[in-house]
Motif scaffolding. Structure first.
Motif, PDB file in Angstrom:
ATOM      1  N   TRP A 177      44.662 -18.563  -2.710  1.00 45.12           N
ATOM      2  CA  TRP A 177      44.245 -18.965  -1.360  1.00 45.12           C
ATOM      3  C   TRP A 177      42.730 -18.926  -1.216  1.00 45.12           C
ATOM      4  O   TRP A 177      42.095 -19.893  -0.820  1.00 45.12           O
ATOM      5  CB  TRP A 177      44.922 -18.060  -0.330  1.00 45.12           C
ATOM      6  CG  TRP A 177      44.623 -18.395   1.086  1.00 45.12           C
ATOM      7  CD1 TRP A 177      44.300 -19.623   1.582  1.00 45.12           C
ATOM      8  CD2 TRP A 177      44.615 -17.488   2.193  1.00 45.12           C
ATOM      9  NE1 TRP A 177      44.105 -19.534   2.946  1.00 45.12           N
ATOM     10  CE2 TRP A 177      44.294 -18.238   3.342  1.00 45.12           C
ATOM     11  CE3 TRP A 177      44.864 -16.127   2.330  1.00 45.12           C
ATOM     12  CZ2 TRP A 177      44.208 -17.659   4.601  1.00 45.12           C
ATOM     13  CZ3 TRP A 177      44.780 -15.557   3.595  1.00 45.12           C
ATOM     14  CH2 TRP A 177      44.456 -16.321   4.720  1.00 45.12           C
ATOM     15  N   LEU A 224      47.005 -22.311   0.329  1.00 45.43           N
ATOM     16  CA  LEU A 224      47.643 -21.288   1.163  1.00 45.43           C
ATOM     17  C   LEU A 224      49.115 -21.233   0.797  1.00 45.43           C
ATOM     18  O   LEU A 224      49.924 -22.026   1.262  1.00 45.43           O
ATOM     19  CB  LEU A 224      47.461 -21.585   2.655  1.00 45.43           C
ATOM     20  CG  LEU A 224      48.151 -20.608   3.609  1.00 45.43           C
ATOM     21  CD1 LEU A 224      47.807 -19.169   3.264  1.00 45.43           C
ATOM     22  CD2 LEU A 224      47.768 -20.888   5.036  1.00 45.43           C
ATOM     23  N   VAL A 241      49.745 -12.498   3.457  1.00 43.59           N
ATOM     24  CA  VAL A 241      48.680 -13.328   4.025  1.00 43.59           C
ATOM     25  C   VAL A 241      47.825 -12.498   4.978  1.00 43.59           C
ATOM     26  O   VAL A 241      46.589 -12.597   4.968  1.00 43.59           O
ATOM     27  CB  VAL A 241      49.287 -14.547   4.744  1.00 43.59           C
ATOM     28  CG1 VAL A 241      48.204 -15.369   5.393  1.00 43.59           C
ATOM     29  CG2 VAL A 241      50.063 -15.399   3.759  1.00 43.59           C
ATOM     30  N   ILE A 242      48.460 -11.657   5.777  1.00 46.77           N
ATOM     31  CA  ILE A 242      47.705 -10.786   6.696  1.00 46.77           C
ATOM     32  C   ILE A 242      46.761  -9.881   5.922  1.00 46.77           C
ATOM     33  O   ILE A 242      45.574  -9.784   6.226  1.00 46.77           O
ATOM     34  CB  ILE A 242      48.643  -9.876   7.501  1.00 46.77           C
ATOM     35  CG1 ILE A 242      49.506 -10.694   8.415  1.00 46.77           C
ATOM     36  CG2 ILE A 242      47.842  -8.862   8.296  1.00 46.77           C
ATOM     37  CD1 ILE A 242      50.061  -9.905   9.569  1.00 46.77           C
ATOM     38  N   ARG A 250      39.914 -12.891   2.121  1.00 43.70           N
ATOM     39  CA  ARG A 250      40.649 -13.702   1.146  1.00 43.70           C
ATOM     40  C   ARG A 250      39.771 -14.130  -0.011  1.00 43.70           C
ATOM     41  O   ARG A 250      40.238 -14.358  -1.110  1.00 43.70           O
ATOM     42  CB  ARG A 250      41.243 -14.920   1.836  1.00 43.70           C
ATOM     43  CG  ARG A 250      40.196 -15.883   2.357  1.00 43.70           C
ATOM     44  CD  ARG A 250      40.811 -17.061   3.060  1.00 43.70           C
ATOM     45  NE  ARG A 250      40.851 -16.832   4.505  1.00 43.70           N
ATOM     46  CZ  ARG A 250      40.832 -17.814   5.394  1.00 43.70           C
ATOM     47  NH1 ARG A 250      40.837 -19.055   5.017  1.00 43.70           N
ATOM     48  NH2 ARG A 250      40.854 -17.567   6.672  1.00 43.70           N
ATOM     49  N   PHE A 296      44.879  -8.974  13.426  1.00 40.69           N
ATOM     50  CA  PHE A 296      44.990 -10.176  12.622  1.00 40.69           C
ATOM     51  C   PHE A 296      44.431 -11.389  13.367  1.00 40.69           C
ATOM     52  O   PHE A 296      43.627 -12.154  12.821  1.00 40.69           O
ATOM     53  CB  PHE A 296      46.463 -10.384  12.272  1.00 40.69           C
ATOM     54  CG  PHE A 296      46.707 -11.560  11.396  1.00 40.69           C
ATOM     55  CD1 PHE A 296      46.082 -11.660  10.169  1.00 40.69           C
ATOM     56  CD2 PHE A 296      47.569 -12.555  11.790  1.00 40.69           C
ATOM     57  CE1 PHE A 296      46.311 -12.738   9.353  1.00 40.69           C
ATOM     58  CE2 PHE A 296      47.804 -13.640  10.988  1.00 40.69           C
ATOM     59  CZ  PHE A 296      47.167 -13.730   9.768  1.00 40.69           C
ATOM     60  N   VAL A 344      41.171 -13.569  12.252  1.00 37.70           N
ATOM     61  CA  VAL A 344      41.234 -15.013  12.020  1.00 37.70           C
ATOM     62  C   VAL A 344      40.204 -15.731  12.887  1.00 37.70           C
ATOM     63  O   VAL A 344      39.528 -16.658  12.442  1.00 37.70           O
ATOM     64  CB  VAL A 344      42.655 -15.549  12.299  1.00 37.70           C
ATOM     65  CG1 VAL A 344      42.652 -17.058  12.315  1.00 37.70           C
ATOM     66  CG2 VAL A 344      43.622 -15.030  11.270  1.00 37.70           C
ATOM     67  N   PRO A 393      36.583 -15.131   9.518  1.00 40.15           N
ATOM     68  CA  PRO A 393      37.470 -15.917   8.643  1.00 40.15           C
ATOM     69  C   PRO A 393      37.436 -15.429   7.202  1.00 40.15           C
ATOM     70  O   PRO A 393      38.354 -15.689   6.453  1.00 40.15           O
ATOM     71  CB  PRO A 393      36.912 -17.336   8.739  1.00 40.15           C
ATOM     72  CG  PRO A 393      35.945 -17.327   9.842  1.00 40.15           C
ATOM     73  CD  PRO A 393      35.568 -15.929  10.156  1.00 40.15           C
TER      74      PRO A 393
END
Lengths: 289, 376
Positions: free
Chosen positions: B52, B58, B280-281, B288, B326, B330, B334
């Motif tokens: 990702w 993703l 993903v969290i 990331r 979260f 976001v 980011p």
């Protein structure tokens, strides 16, 4: 012959619920490009509102539909204003943010009213069944079918016969140019999101007598509804109806011939293949990027 | 080697050393087992960060690879149990309950532990290569990749639950033997398992770092930032993306095998949507685009979750707080916490690294614009 007919009716019933959930999602996704994973939670909140109104205020399901629509629409409107507004340029991040919102909504409901299953009573006038062509069909399911047709008709009218709908379609085609012509795209986006959320709320209220109401109930709907949107194509209302019907009937029939799980597996595989070859969906409208 | 790379390696090394030193302060077997569990999830987060954060894929179905790896290990360990509950053939107990007469053919090779360990990585990799080349050859990008991977995960999950006769269904595969390797026994509640996992984490982390620093890794980052432009340069974008997708799946499968060792069972929840989205969290919160950030994100988030889970009400509030964190991350960070730290470090070393910094910002901007246009 009779079993086939019964299967078709079961499929239609699944399809009408799918349509109610997916219509809101399709409008939101088609207009704003936001992948709204919190859509299932809108459904869930609609169902809980129906439950709360029935239990604490004593209003029947049918009478409370309007209240439910506006409650959930307000919720959606607030979410758009607070979170989604910042993410229009980052479509991938909307998946994450809306999922986070979904988690919060589920947990908030669990904390507020507990995680146990709740039940909403079916309107007494519709708890019987009607016999059509020798088939016994639940009156409530027929009511859902009729209502989803009505809501679809209303949405179609809104989109294609009102100035709001025209502005909305203009923004979908080209946001910048539409803004140059004085269309307030921010306002339209908020309204779209609220309207889509409201529709999801209605769907939740309508399915609440058929299934038990729980904080997790939305998760199953959002995945299925997504598949409808992907299959139907962006910004195509007719596509949404057609793909609801296809998926509803397909699930019904496959479940009849094998079992529920295998039906789901096959439908999902078909959708993976479809996205690969036609990411714009089966009934895509021409949209300028 | 640039100053930044050196700094990065130093930071990675210090963290890995700290993780390896934990047992010298702590010898409670129960707590070590818990920590080992968090570390395994950290490896899973590294896998997602690679696909990702570095390749822009993703993958919402990361748990599928994790689960496949976990089942491969569980199958091997199941066949090594002393068949107490079963007939003479020594069939796994759940097969007997489901009236399976003979061991199915695909269980046979799992008598060999070497094969199982190979399969735990190879099966997810093969699955990823097939799915990856299928979607990337068709130039499917952005949200559609997310939807397809999620759908693939659901399919694998449903199939495993449905084939109860061969997979244990909802219950998964339980009552496993302990792993014995190189004359060592890896009891889940022992120092040896902790070290096995801590070393695995170190190896995975540096392996992934090496991948990102390789030429292929650079091209992957270029693809993430502007796919079309890299295609115009003549690179086979689909092949590079499939490569990243497969490496990430392999690491996830490896983590899955380790998870079976510490948990002492395999369950369909290991390839559930819930876990897949949690990864993903963790990545998003930790950062990331930083392998270390993603791993630490996973360890810290699951660690806090574990610490608070003793009290019911705390756990419920925690989920609420986690969802909120979260959303905030976001919206405003980011690149996660690691991104924030990196920005600070960059600011300190600005004089040395001013030029590459600017170009990466430019590339980011291109990436954002092309992404914003993509889904319509």
């Amino acid at each position: 012959m009779e079993t086939i007919l019964a299967q078709i009716v079961t499929g239609l019933s699944i399809a009408s619920i799918l349509l109610l959930v997916a219509l809101g999602l399709a409008i939101i996704y088609g207009t704003t490009g936001v992948i709204n994973l919190a859509h299932g939670e809108f459904v869930m909140i609609g169902a809980y509102t129906a439950w709360a109104l029935q239990t604490y205020v004593g209003i029947g399901l049918i009478e409370s539909l309007v209240v439910i629509f506006f409650t959930v629409a307000l919720f959606g409107w607030i979410i758009e204003k607070v979170v989604i507004r910042h993410l229009y340029r980052r479509p991938l991040d909307t998946i994450l943010a809306t999922w986070g919102i979904g988690v919060m909504a589920q947990q908030a409901i669990r904390l507020a009213v507990g995680g146990e299953l709740r039940y909403v009573e079916m309107p007494s006038a519709m708890s019987s069944s009607v016999s059509i062509l020798g088939l016994e069909i639940s009156a409530f399911r027929l009511f859902i079918l009729a209502l989803s047709a009505l809501i679809f008709g209303f949405t179609w009218y809104l989109m294609y016969r009102t100035s709001l709908g025209m502005k909305l379609r203009a923004i979908t085609q080209d946001r910048e140019i539409a803004s140059c012509f004085g269309i307030k795209s921010k306002r339209i986006y908020s309204l779209t999101f609220a309207y889509g959320a409201g529709l999801a709320g209605l769907a939740g209220a309508l399915v609440s007598p058929l299934k038990s109401v729980s904080p997790e109930m939305g998760t199953t709907y959002v995945v299925d509804a997504f598949m409808v949107v992907v299959l139907g194509g962006v910004q195509s209302l007719v596509g949404t109806v057609a793909s609801s019907a296809i998926l509803g009937e397909l699930t019904g029939f496959l479940a009849f011939y094998s079992n529920d799980t295998m039906a789901k597996v096959l439908v999902f595989c078909a959708i993976v293949v479809l996205i690969r070859f036609r990411p714009q969906g089966l009934f895509a409208a021409k949209v300028r990027t | 080697m640039s100053k930044r790379t050196a700094l990065q390696i130093a930071a990675y090394g210090i963290v890995c050393l700290a993780i390896l030193l934990v047992p010298s302060f702590m010898d409670d077997a129960f707590i070590l087992n818990k920590y080992a569990r968090y570390l395994v999830l950290g490896i899973l987060a590294i896998a997602l960060s690679l696909s990702w954060g570095y390749a822009g894929i993703l993958n919402l179905g990361q748990a599928a690879s994790f689960g496949l790896g976990s089942y491969a290990m569980a199958m091997a360990l199941k066949l090594r149990t002393i068949p107490v509950h079963t007939g003479e053939a020594g069939l796994p107990d759940f097969m007997v309950w489901n009236n399976v007469e003979t061991l199915p053919w695909f269980w046979e090779p799992f008598y060999s532990l070497t094969f199982a360990i190979f399969a735990g990585v190879a099966v997810p990799v093969v699955f990823a290569v097939l799915l990856g080349s299928f979607i990337f050859r068709g130039r499917v990008t952005g949200v559609y990749v997310a939807i397809i991977t999620l759908a693939a995960l659901v399919v694998v999950n449903l199939l495993i639950i449905d084939q109860q006769r061969f997979s244990g269904g909802f219950n998964g595969i339980t009552d496993l033997a302990q792993l014995e390797l190189f004359g060592l026994t890896f009891d889940a509640y022992s120092m040896s398992s902790y070290y096995l996992i801590a070393i695995s984490l170190t190896v995975s982390l540096f392996f992934a770092l090496a991948v990102t620093k390789s030429k292929a890794g650079l091209i992957l980052q270029a693809i993430r930032d502007h796919e079309e432009r890299v295609r115009y340069f003549g690179y086979d974008v689909a092949r590079f993306k499939t490569f990243a997708f497969a490496v990430s799946a392999g690491i996830a499968g490896f983590a899955g095998m380790l998870y079976t060792i510490v948990m002492e069972f395999a369950s369909p929840t290991f390839l559930g949507v819930q876990l897949s989205l949690s990864v993903v969290i963790w990545c998003a919160v930790g950062g990331r685009q930083s392998l270390l950030g993603a791993a630490l994100g996973a360890i810290v988030v699951t660690g806090m979750q574990g610490a608070l889970s003793e009290s019911e009400i705390f756990l419920e509030t925690w989920t609420l707080i986690m969802g909120f964190t979260f959303v905030v991350v976001v919206l405003f960070l980011p690149k996660g916490l690691a991104g924030a730290i990196e920005m600070l470090v960059d600011r300190i070393f600005r004089k040395d690294d001013a030029v590459p910094d600017k170009s990466s910002v430019a590339a980011d901007r291109c990436g954002v614009e092309s992404k914003a246009g993509a889904p319509r």
